[in-house]
Each structure stands twice: as structure tokens, then as C-alpha cells.
Design an enzyme around this catalytic site. Structure first.
Site, PDB file in Angstrom:
ATOM      1  N   GLY A  11       0.816  -1.378  -0.070  1.00  0.00           N
ATOM      2  CA  GLY A  11       0.067   0.179   0.028  1.00  0.00           C
ATOM      3  C   GLY A  11       0.880   1.271   0.114  1.00  0.00           C
ATOM      4  N   ASN A  13       1.522   3.035  -2.720  1.00  0.00           N
ATOM      5  CA  ASN A  13       0.955   3.961  -3.448  1.00  0.00           C
ATOM      6  C   ASN A  13      -0.307   4.599  -2.818  1.00  0.00           C
ATOM      7  OD1 ASN A  13       2.207   4.228  -6.411  1.00  0.00           O
ATOM      8  ND2 ASN A  13       2.537   2.133  -5.912  1.00  0.00           N
ATOM      9  N   HIS A 108       1.672   0.419 -13.124  1.00  0.00           N
ATOM     10  CA  HIS A 108       2.679  -0.737 -13.395  1.00  0.00           C
ATOM     11  C   HIS A 108       4.111  -0.394 -13.309  1.00  0.00           C
ATOM     12  CE1 HIS A 108       3.665  -4.689 -14.969  1.00  0.00           C
ATOM     13  NE2 HIS A 108       4.678  -3.990 -15.707  1.00  0.00           N
ATOM     14  N   GLU A 141      -9.652  -5.184 -20.398  1.00  0.00           N
ATOM     15  CA  GLU A 141      -9.797  -6.595 -19.846  1.00  0.00           C
ATOM     16  C   GLU A 141      -8.487  -7.412 -20.092  1.00  0.00           C
ATOM     17  OE1 GLU A 141     -13.210  -8.799 -20.266  1.00  0.00           O
ATOM     18  OE2 GLU A 141     -14.489  -6.944 -20.624  1.00  0.00           O
ATOM     19  N   GLU A 173       6.786   6.106  -9.113  1.00  0.00           N
ATOM     20  CA  GLU A 173       5.416   5.743  -8.924  1.00  0.00           C
ATOM     21  C   GLU A 173       4.568   6.527  -7.804  1.00  0.00           C
ATOM     22  OE1 GLU A 173       4.279   1.693  -8.345  1.00  0.00           O
ATOM     23  OE2 GLU A 173       6.206   1.200  -8.900  1.00  0.00           O
TER      24      GLU A 173
HETATM   25  C1  GRF Z   1       3.797  -1.292  -7.314  1.00  0.00           C
HETATM   26  O1  GRF Z   1       5.016  -1.556  -7.772  1.00  0.00           O
HETATM   27  C2  GRF Z   1       2.773  -1.181  -8.376  1.00  0.00           C
HETATM   28  O2  GRF Z   1       3.435  -0.507  -9.736  1.00  0.00           O
HETATM   29  C3  GRF Z   1       1.984  -2.497  -8.886  1.00  0.00           C
HETATM   30  O3  GRF Z   1       2.180  -3.136  -7.665  1.00  0.00           O
HETATM   31  C4  GRF Z   1       3.032  -2.337  -6.772  1.00  0.00           C
HETATM   32  C5  GRF Z   1       2.344  -1.901  -5.535  1.00  0.00           C
HETATM   33  O4  GRF Z   1       3.147  -1.335  -4.417  1.00  0.00           O
HETATM   34  N1  GRF Z   1       1.171  -2.551  -9.548  1.00  0.00           N
HETATM   35  P1  GRF Z   1       2.236  -0.808  -3.403  1.00  0.00           P
HETATM   36  O5  GRF Z   1       1.639  -1.654  -2.633  1.00  0.00           O
HETATM   37  O6  GRF Z   1       1.793   0.494  -3.898  1.00  0.00           O
HETATM   38  O7  GRF Z   1       3.409  -0.458  -2.265  1.00  0.00           O
END
Ligand code: GRF
Length: 201
Positions: A11, A13, A108, A141, A173
Site C-alpha cells: 500500500g 502507492n 505498473h 480486460e 510511482e
Molecule cells: C507497485 O510497484 C505497482 O506499480 C504494482 O504493484 C506495486 C504495489 O506496491 N502494480 P504498493 O502496494 O503500492 O506499495
């Protein structure tokens, strides 16, 4: 904008999105955080911020559509109009996408269409890439396939390990995802087929 965030794990992000709403960088309300895994650490970030959260374990449902039906019902009850996948580890189906057309986005850790799927950072290292990065895209999808909204490049250094590279990508990110969500909140994105204009760089 009323944001629903779907997580499965750490979590980080989600945390950056929460912080962006607190600082005013992102003018949106996170109306719910849903995890398909009860032990997802990210739930604690939501709890600390006083954000409503729900655990909807995918294993309690017979198939993807029924699971997603429960997720959609919860998102609707929460008043969400935009859905951010943030480390959500289930493949999304039309059940969610039809409920929120053009309002489901994902992040991603690679420059799509390269290195889809799991361990994207390791894939880039193993391939010998000199540059990789981050992509935020609309979800369709097919996994890691929908129209690209924004990307950021990250240089791969000779002495990078998967961990050092992943950390630098993650920093990008955390910068990019809130910016994209803010562009959505302001109605700045225009999508024509696969082409999306108006997002951050
Ligand atoms: C991130 O690297 C995101 O790009 C990918 O999964 C990871 C999630 O990380 N889809 P977090 O749970 O947000 O720390």
C-alpha cells in the site's frame, strides 16, 4: 472526484495518494479502500487516515465475476466514481469495467508494453535494459494493456539489483500516480481510442 482504491498488499502507492489528498495536490476524496487480502499492510494507512476500508476476500466467491460484483456493490455504496488499482493482484473483468467506464486506472512498474505482469523490475534487469520506468494506464480486460495515460523513465545503473531498481521506480510511482489522478479530477484527460491526451509527464 470520489476515489475508490483497490489494494492487495503493502500500500505504498495508496499512502502517496492519501498524502496527496492531505496536501491538496490531489483534489479528491478517498471514499473507500478495498483489499482482497485481510492482512494487506496498506489497510493500516487507510485506518491511520480515517478512511473507510473493507476486506472482500476473493476466495469467498466462486468466480471472478461474483467477487467483482461484491467489489462493485461496495464501491457504489461508497459513492466512488473513479477507481485506482494500487498493487491490486486480481485480474479485472468487465464486471468492474462496465460499472465504471473509462474510470478504472492502474499503475505498473515498467514502461508498457514492455515487461507486463509480475516482477517487471526483474524482467527489465534480466533483459539488460538501460531504461525502464512507470506506466499509469486505463484498465481494460487484458492485463497491463489499456490506453497509456502517463509514463516516467528510470535509468538502470550497472550495479542495480532488483531491490535498488524497484526502490527508484517506486519513488517515481509515488510522484506520478497522484498527478494522473489529479488530471482526472480536473477533467484534463481526453481519450480517443488508445490515444490519451492531457496527462502529466
Ligand atoms: C507497485 O510497484 C505497482 O506499480 C504494482 O504493484 C506495486 C504495489 O506496491 N502494480 P504498493 O502496494 O503500492 O506499495
Amino acid at each position: 472526484m470520489k476515489l475508490g482504491v483497490l489494494i492487495s498488499g503493502r500500500g505504498s502507492n495508496l499512502r502517496s495518494i492519501i498524502e496527496a489528498t492531505q496536501s491538496g495536490l490531489l483534489q479528491a476524496e478517498i471514499v473507500t479502500v478495498i483489499s482482497n487480502r485481510p492482512k494487506a499492510e496498506g489497510l493500516l494507512h487507510a485506518e491511520k487516515a480515517g478512511i473507510p476500508r473493507a476486506v472482500i476476500p476473493h476466495g469467498h466467491y466462486t468466480d471472478r465475476e461474483t467477487f467483482e460484483g461484491a467489489v462493485v456493490a461496495h464501491l457504489r455504496d461508497s459513492g466512488a466514481d473513479t477507481i485506482a488499482l494500487a498493487g491490486f493482484d486480481r485480474i479485472v473483468t468487465g464486471t468492474l469495467l462496465r460499472a465504471f467506464p473509462d474510470r478504472v486506472v492502474n499503475i505498473h512498474p515498467a514502461l508498457l508494453p514492455a515487461f507486463k505482469g509480475l516482477h517487471a523490475q526483474k524482467q527489465a534487469l534480466d533483459h539488460g535494459n538501460k531504461i525502464t520506468g512507470v506506466t499509469v494506464h486505463f484498465v481494460d480486460e487484458e492485463m497491463d494493456h489499456g490506453p497509456i495515460i502517463a509514463q516516467a523513465a528510470v535509468a538502470i545503473e550497472d550495479d542495480d539489483t532488483e531491490a535498488t531498481l524497484a526502490a527508484r521506480i517506486l519513488a517515481e510511482e509515488h510522484r506520478l500516480y497522484p498527478q494522473v489522478l489529479q488530471a482526472m479530477a480536473c477533467g484534463e484527460l481526453q481519450r480517443t481510442g488508445r490515444a490519451v491526451r492531457g496527462g502529466p509527464r
